[in-house]
Design an enzyme around this catalytic site. Sequence first.
Site, PDB file in Angstrom:
ATOM      1  CB  THR A   1       7.516   3.131  -0.793  1.00 44.17           C
ATOM      2  OG1 THR A   1       7.194   4.426  -1.331  1.00 44.17           O
ATOM      3  CG2 THR A   1       7.244   2.069  -1.835  1.00 44.17           C
ATOM      4  N   GLY A   2       8.130   3.677   2.224  1.00 37.38           N
ATOM      5  CA  GLY A   2       8.596   4.614   3.246  1.00 37.38           C
ATOM      6  C   GLY A   2      10.100   4.725   3.192  1.00 37.38           C
TER       7      GLY A   2
ATOM      8  CG  ASP B   1      10.047  13.586   9.326  1.00 34.84           C
ATOM      9  OD1 ASP B   1      10.159  14.729   8.826  1.00 34.84           O
ATOM     10  OD2 ASP B   1      10.099  12.546   8.652  1.00 34.84           O
TER      11      ASP B   1
ATOM     12  CG  MET C   1      13.301   3.001   7.822  1.00 31.90           C
ATOM     13  SD  MET C   1      13.133   2.575   9.560  1.00 31.90           S
ATOM     14  CE  MET C   1      11.400   2.920   9.833  1.00 31.90           C
TER      15      MET C   1
ATOM     16  CB  ILE D   1      -0.974   0.013   1.195  1.00 32.52           C
ATOM     17  CG1 ILE D   1      -0.214  -0.105   2.530  1.00 32.52           C
ATOM     18  CG2 ILE D   1      -1.994  -1.107   1.067  1.00 32.52           C
ATOM     19  CD1 ILE D   1      -1.105  -0.006   3.752  1.00 32.52           C
TER      20      ILE D   1
END
Length: 311
Positions: free
Chosen positions: A25-26, A135, A28, A23
């Site tokens: 990407t990040g 963040d 990491m 679903i």
Amino acid sequence: MPAVAPVRTSAVVAGRYVLLDQIGTGGMGSVWRARDARTGCLVAVKVLGRHSSALLARFVREQAVRVRHPHVVAPQGWAAEDDLVVLAMELVAGGSVADLLREHGPLDAGTAGLLLEQLLSGLAAVHAAGLVHRDVKPANLLLEATGEAGPHLRLGDFGVAAPVADRRFTTVPGAIGTDGYMAPEQARGAPPEPTQDLYAVGRVALELVTGLPPAWQREIPSHPLRPLVERLLVRDPEQRIATADAALRLLRRLPLPPAVPPPVPDRLGPAPRQRRTGGSGAGVEWAAWLGVAALCGVVAGCLCLLLGWAP
């Protein structure tokens, strides 16, 4: 983006998490919708494949966050198997505030105030737990799929969160955070402090009411939220509003109109049907034991990392 080992749909990680569909990407790795085989619940799972020691340390840091609050998405647990490490958390299906701004542009004052109230409420809980998020930005402000019922914000992604004023989490001259949202002292590599998150809230607030990202923001416009934004965007941290609770009190005193929010749809849709695979219950049990063994190895490595924590 780090390289991620290929992961197949319906793979079972550590005998527990059945990966259904990717679903997102990040920073990491990949993010998957998964079913927790122990509880039967759908969860979101971050998958860290091939990883350096610094990435693994960041992953371990995120899983250590245990803040339970209606406006925070905290990890529920983690597991490992072979070269995969996964971090499970609640599934939030409405996208993010970044999606809302991209699709609808500037928000009305009432809706912006509602989102800021929820964000500050979540941050107050994070700071009370002794953590600085570091963040805060629209992409990390997740939204429940509430349809026409009004937005419900959840602060997520604690991958660079750190204990208050812990110098081990600071790298000078590097800065940890996202350009434009970082407070000036954070960009200079100062130790983590809650007021840095509050500066980021000011940048987010300005983006909510102007539709402009920080690189395009100039003066604070005349607006019902201006008294709050001015106090949040003070460059000197000693003069900036001191706590999320204080910012909440100021926000609630402002004469804001009723919110007229855009709808927040379910952006994920129905979960894919889990494909049946062969094998007996004993096979699943054996896979679980393999997962436990792999997890023990990862935990041992992480303990070594924690002795000389790297950001």
